[in-house]
Design a protein around this motif. Structure first.
Motif, PDB file in Angstrom:
ATOM      1  N   SER A  20      29.913  47.054  53.469  1.00 25.80           N
ATOM      2  CA  SER A  20      28.818  46.564  52.638  1.00 25.80           C
ATOM      3  C   SER A  20      28.930  47.103  51.215  1.00 25.80           C
ATOM      4  O   SER A  20      29.429  48.212  50.987  1.00 25.80           O
ATOM      5  CB  SER A  20      27.472  46.982  53.240  1.00 25.80           C
ATOM      6  N   VAL A  21      28.439  46.321  50.277  1.00 25.17           N
ATOM      7  CA  VAL A  21      28.421  46.725  48.882  1.00 25.17           C
ATOM      8  C   VAL A  21      27.163  46.165  48.234  1.00 25.17           C
ATOM      9  O   VAL A  21      26.686  45.087  48.604  1.00 25.17           O
ATOM     10  CB  VAL A  21      29.684  46.224  48.132  1.00 25.17           C
ATOM     11  N   LYS A  22      26.586  46.918  47.289  1.00 25.34           N
ATOM     12  CA  LYS A  22      25.395  46.476  46.574  1.00 25.34           C
ATOM     13  C   LYS A  22      25.688  46.400  45.078  1.00 25.34           C
ATOM     14  O   LYS A  22      26.369  47.263  44.530  1.00 25.34           O
ATOM     15  CB  LYS A  22      24.226  47.440  46.818  1.00 25.34           C
ATOM     16  N   VAL A  23      25.155  45.365  44.460  1.00 21.13           N
ATOM     17  CA  VAL A  23      25.297  45.181  43.010  1.00 21.13           C
ATOM     18  C   VAL A  23      23.905  45.064  42.407  1.00 21.13           C
ATOM     19  O   VAL A  23      23.068  44.297  42.895  1.00 21.13           O
ATOM     20  CB  VAL A  23      26.130  43.920  42.684  1.00 21.13           C
ATOM     21  N   GLU A  24      23.650  45.851  41.348  1.00 17.33           N
ATOM     22  CA  GLU A  24      22.341  45.878  40.713  1.00 17.33           C
ATOM     23  C   GLU A  24      22.365  45.125  39.393  1.00 17.33           C
ATOM     24  O   GLU A  24      23.341  45.194  38.635  1.00 17.33           O
ATOM     25  CB  GLU A  24      21.906  47.319  40.450  1.00 17.33           C
ATOM     26  N   LEU A  25      21.274  44.433  39.118  1.00 10.55           N
ATOM     27  CA  LEU A  25      21.053  43.822  37.807  1.00 10.55           C
ATOM     28  C   LEU A  25      20.222  44.806  37.002  1.00 10.55           C
ATOM     29  O   LEU A  25      19.115  45.179  37.401  1.00 10.55           O
ATOM     30  CB  LEU A  25      20.314  42.492  37.962  1.00 10.55           C
ATOM     31  N   LYS A  28      25.871  46.321  37.753  1.00 12.20           N
ATOM     32  CA  LYS A  28      26.658  47.510  38.081  1.00 12.20           C
ATOM     33  C   LYS A  28      26.686  47.697  39.587  1.00 12.20           C
ATOM     34  O   LYS A  28      25.787  47.221  40.301  1.00 12.20           O
ATOM     35  CB  LYS A  28      26.105  48.756  37.393  1.00 12.20           C
ATOM     36  N   VAL A  29      27.712  48.394  40.048  1.00  9.73           N
ATOM     37  CA  VAL A  29      27.824  48.701  41.471  1.00  9.73           C
ATOM     38  C   VAL A  29      26.865  49.834  41.803  1.00  9.73           C
ATOM     39  O   VAL A  29      26.816  50.848  41.099  1.00  9.73           O
ATOM     40  CB  VAL A  29      29.268  49.091  41.832  1.00  9.73           C
ATOM     41  N   ALA A  30      26.094  49.675  42.849  1.00 11.34           N
ATOM     42  CA  ALA A  30      25.114  50.684  43.257  1.00 11.34           C
ATOM     43  C   ALA A  30      25.718  51.675  44.237  1.00 11.34           C
ATOM     44  O   ALA A  30      26.620  51.335  45.008  1.00 11.34           O
ATOM     45  CB  ALA A  30      23.907  49.998  43.900  1.00 11.34           C
ATOM     46  N   GLY A  31      25.232  52.911  44.173  1.00  9.23           N
ATOM     47  CA  GLY A  31      25.564  53.899  45.184  1.00  9.23           C
ATOM     48  C   GLY A  31      26.929  54.523  45.085  1.00  9.23           C
ATOM     49  O   GLY A  31      27.414  55.100  46.060  1.00  9.23           O
ATOM     50  N   ILE A  32      27.587  54.436  43.928  1.00 13.02           N
ATOM     51  CA  ILE A  32      28.885  55.098  43.751  1.00 13.02           C
ATOM     52  C   ILE A  32      28.834  55.982  42.505  1.00 13.02           C
ATOM     53  O   ILE A  32      27.997  55.771  41.616  1.00 13.02           O
ATOM     54  CB  ILE A  32      30.042  54.083  43.623  1.00 13.02           C
ATOM     55  N   LYS A  69      23.740  37.166  43.255  1.00 15.33           N
ATOM     56  CA  LYS A  69      24.448  36.563  44.379  1.00 15.33           C
ATOM     57  C   LYS A  69      25.810  37.231  44.496  1.00 15.33           C
ATOM     58  O   LYS A  69      26.653  37.112  43.597  1.00 15.33           O
ATOM     59  CB  LYS A  69      24.616  35.059  44.127  1.00 15.33           C
ATOM     60  N   VAL A  70      26.035  37.968  45.573  1.00 17.34           N
ATOM     61  CA  VAL A  70      27.287  38.698  45.769  1.00 17.34           C
ATOM     62  C   VAL A  70      28.093  38.021  46.876  1.00 17.34           C
ATOM     63  O   VAL A  70      27.603  37.862  47.999  1.00 17.34           O
ATOM     64  CB  VAL A  70      27.028  40.175  46.134  1.00 17.34           C
ATOM     65  N   TYR A  71      29.309  37.620  46.554  1.00 19.60           N
ATOM     66  CA  TYR A  71      30.161  36.937  47.519  1.00 19.60           C
ATOM     67  C   TYR A  71      31.065  37.947  48.226  1.00 19.60           C
ATOM     68  O   TYR A  71      31.124  39.122  47.852  1.00 19.60           O
ATOM     69  CB  TYR A  71      30.989  35.864  46.813  1.00 19.60           C
ATOM     70  N   ARG A  72      31.768  37.483  49.224  1.00 16.01           N
ATOM     71  CA  ARG A  72      32.694  38.361  49.943  1.00 16.01           C
ATOM     72  C   ARG A  72      33.853  38.752  49.028  1.00 16.01           C
ATOM     73  O   ARG A  72      34.492  37.897  48.424  1.00 16.01           O
ATOM     74  CB  ARG A  72      33.234  37.659  51.180  1.00 16.01           C
ATOM     75  N   GLY A  73      34.131  40.041  48.956  1.00 17.88           N
ATOM     76  CA  GLY A  73      35.239  40.538  48.146  1.00 17.88           C
ATOM     77  C   GLY A  73      36.334  41.124  49.022  1.00 17.88           C
ATOM     78  O   GLY A  73      36.322  40.984  50.244  1.00 17.88           O
ATOM     79  N   TYR A  74      37.277  41.794  48.381  1.00 19.02           N
ATOM     80  CA  TYR A  74      38.414  42.340  49.129  1.00 19.02           C
ATOM     81  C   TYR A  74      38.937  43.601  48.457  1.00 19.02           C
ATOM     82  O   TYR A  74      38.576  43.920  47.316  1.00 19.02           O
ATOM     83  CB  TYR A  74      39.531  41.296  49.247  1.00 19.02           C
ATOM     84  N   VAL A  75      39.776  44.314  49.186  1.00 15.49           N
ATOM     85  CA  VAL A  75      40.419  45.535  48.674  1.00 15.49           C
ATOM     86  C   VAL A  75      41.906  45.267  48.567  1.00 15.49           C
ATOM     87  O   VAL A  75      42.526  44.755  49.497  1.00 15.49           O
ATOM     88  CB  VAL A  75      40.170  46.737  49.617  1.00 15.49           C
ATOM     89  N   HIS A  76      42.494  45.580  47.403  1.00 18.64           N
ATOM     90  CA  HIS A  76      43.934  45.418  47.238  1.00 18.64           C
ATOM     91  C   HIS A  76      44.499  46.631  46.525  1.00 18.64           C
ATOM     92  O   HIS A  76      43.968  47.089  45.518  1.00 18.64           O
ATOM     93  CB  HIS A  76      44.257  44.134  46.452  1.00 18.64           C
ATOM     94  N   GLY A  79      21.667  42.722  44.772  1.00 18.97           N
ATOM     95  CA  GLY A  79      22.285  41.796  45.706  1.00 18.97           C
ATOM     96  C   GLY A  79      23.252  42.532  46.615  1.00 18.97           C
ATOM     97  O   GLY A  79      23.847  43.537  46.216  1.00 18.97           O
ATOM     98  N   GLU A  80      23.396  42.047  47.834  1.00 19.51           N
ATOM     99  CA  GLU A  80      24.298  42.683  48.802  1.00 19.51           C
ATOM    100  C   GLU A  80      25.402  41.731  49.228  1.00 19.51           C
ATOM    101  O   GLU A  80      25.192  40.520  49.338  1.00 19.51           O
ATOM    102  CB  GLU A  80      23.515  43.156  50.035  1.00 19.51           C
ATOM    103  N   GLY A  81      26.573  42.291  49.443  1.00 22.66           N
ATOM    104  CA  GLY A  81      27.707  41.515  49.914  1.00 22.66           C
ATOM    105  C   GLY A  81      28.615  42.380  50.771  1.00 22.66           C
ATOM    106  O   GLY A  81      28.251  43.495  51.153  1.00 22.66           O
ATOM    107  N   LYS A  82      29.804  41.859  51.060  1.00 24.39           N
ATOM    108  CA  LYS A  82      30.770  42.597  51.865  1.00 24.39           C
ATOM    109  C   LYS A  82      32.143  42.527  51.222  1.00 24.39           C
ATOM    110  O   LYS A  82      32.454  41.572  50.512  1.00 24.39           O
ATOM    111  CB  LYS A  82      30.852  42.020  53.286  1.00 24.39           C
ATOM    112  N   VAL A  83      32.941  43.557  51.478  1.00 24.23           N
ATOM    113  CA  VAL A  83      34.340  43.549  51.040  1.00 24.23           C
ATOM    114  C   VAL A  83      35.224  43.802  52.255  1.00 24.23           C
ATOM    115  O   VAL A  83      34.827  44.501  53.193  1.00 24.23           O
ATOM    116  CB  VAL A  83      34.616  44.606  49.940  1.00 24.23           C
TER     117      VAL A  83
END
Length: 349
Positions: A112-117, A78-82, A24-31, A131-135
């Motif tokens: 969009s961002v993807k996180v893998e188990l 882990k974060v996917a695709g980076i 379950k990936v929630y909305r994140g942010y960039v700082h 799981g997919e979410g947004k930042v």
């Protein structure tokens, strides 16, 4: 055993509960150039609700299913695709928080961002699930807004546990109501000093649990509350549902401090209510971050707390920060126009 497993699976499917691992990936942010993503790994979770009927049993069970979630500790995500190797081992409540600096800065807006188990025996190229979410990369705006949820814009009866549970069990995200004019106020604030193409960031910090994330998100989207990042409280089990929203509220102070620290150049407006500890928390934040707090709004909901709340309002004003303690959002809108947070021309007479 297979028959038993098949029967169990059929029962869970009928109950609209998944017994498979979920990220379950929630909305994140960039700082300050860093991306922050958080979520939970669950081995059991409610499937998305498809129908919204004004039926007591349907609404009650839909709510209770959200508290049947089973988090999993010690799982690696882990974060996917980076290219960066960014991973995290889930905490005892299944929570994870991933942070990294991308090779190329993100443009303002949602991404969009993807996180893998993953597990070592399966290999990183074959994740168990994703799981997919947004930042959100904030635009170069002057203001940010930090808002409570329950009884700040969503009518919840937080000061009365019996009434709060009754509303949760008998209503749904489509039938619940926001306070009158609150959506207009929030939409005006989203454009404060900017426009619709570059809205100010919103952070929704609440004592409600992560179990209610989809419920709250659906309510916000349906009613036109500005898009934002949600920072909720620890996930609860079914046996704890009667304590919903009754977490240690001072953890809210810590979560807001993280936002203020993450955006040191931004000035923030705090929005809350008088049902629980918002007045105390916001007065403390003004004391610690007077230059970053532009204004405080507190909704007048619980009559028994008015005297105590007024004391905190006086403290905030004495520190040189405007504070509006209001009953109706129309009052808050006029106050925002008076202090220049919103354009007077945009305010309905």
């Amino acid at each position: 055993m297979e028959a038993s497993g098949g029967t169990k699976s059929k029962i869970l499917t009928w109950l609209r509960i998944s017994d498979r691992p979920v990220v379950k990936v929630y909305r994140g942010y960039v700082h300050q150039g860093n991306i922050v993503v958080f979520g939970h790994v669950l081995r059991r979770s409610a499937l998305p609700r498809k129908k919204y009927r004004q039926n007591f049993w349907s609404n009650s069970f839909a709510l209770l299913r959200l508290f049947m979630a089973r988090p999993v500790a010690g799982m690696t995500v882990k974060v996917a695709g980076i290219e960066e190797d960014v991973r995290y081992i889930t905490e005892k409540d299944g929570f994870f928080r991933l942070e990294w600096k991308p090779q190329k800065p993100l443009s303002p807006g949602w991404h969009s961002v993807k996180v893998e188990l993953i597990t070592a025996n399966l290999g990183e190229n074959d994740p168990i699930t994703t799981g997919e979410g947004k930042v959100f990369q904030a635009h170069s705006t002057q203001y940010g807004f930090i808002s409570d949820i329950d009884d700040t814009f969503l009518i919840s009866h937080s000061a009365n546990l019996r009434k709060r549970l009754l509303v949760l069990l008998t209503e749904n995200a489509y039938s619940r109501d926001p306070f009158e004019d609150v959506v207009e106020h929030y939409q005006l604030l989203a454009r404060s000093g900017t426009d619709e193409k570059a809205p100010n960031p919103f952070f929704f910090v609440s004592s409600s649990e992560w179990n209610l994330y989809d419920y709250i998100l659906t309510f916000c989207e349906r009613n036109g509350i500005p898009d934002g990042v949600f920072l909720l409280n620890q996930i609860k089990q079914l046996r704890e549902v009667w304590k919903t929203g009754q977490n240690k509220h001072m953890t809210k102070f810590t979560r807001i401090v993280r936002i203020l620290d993450a955006f040191p150049e931004m000035r923030f407006v705090l929005l809350g209510d008088d049902t629980q500890e918002d007045p105390n928390i916001y007065a403390s934040l003004v004391q610690h971050f007077p230059r970053q707090i532009r204004c405080v709004y507190l909704r007048r909901v619980h009559q028994k707390n008015e005297g105590r709340t007024q004391g905190f309002v006086d403290q905030i004003i004495a520190a040189g920060v405007p504070c509006c303690y209001f009953r109706h959002s129309s009052e808050a809108i006029r106050h925002s126009a008076k202090i220049g947070l919103v354009e007077k021309a945009d305010v309905r007479e």
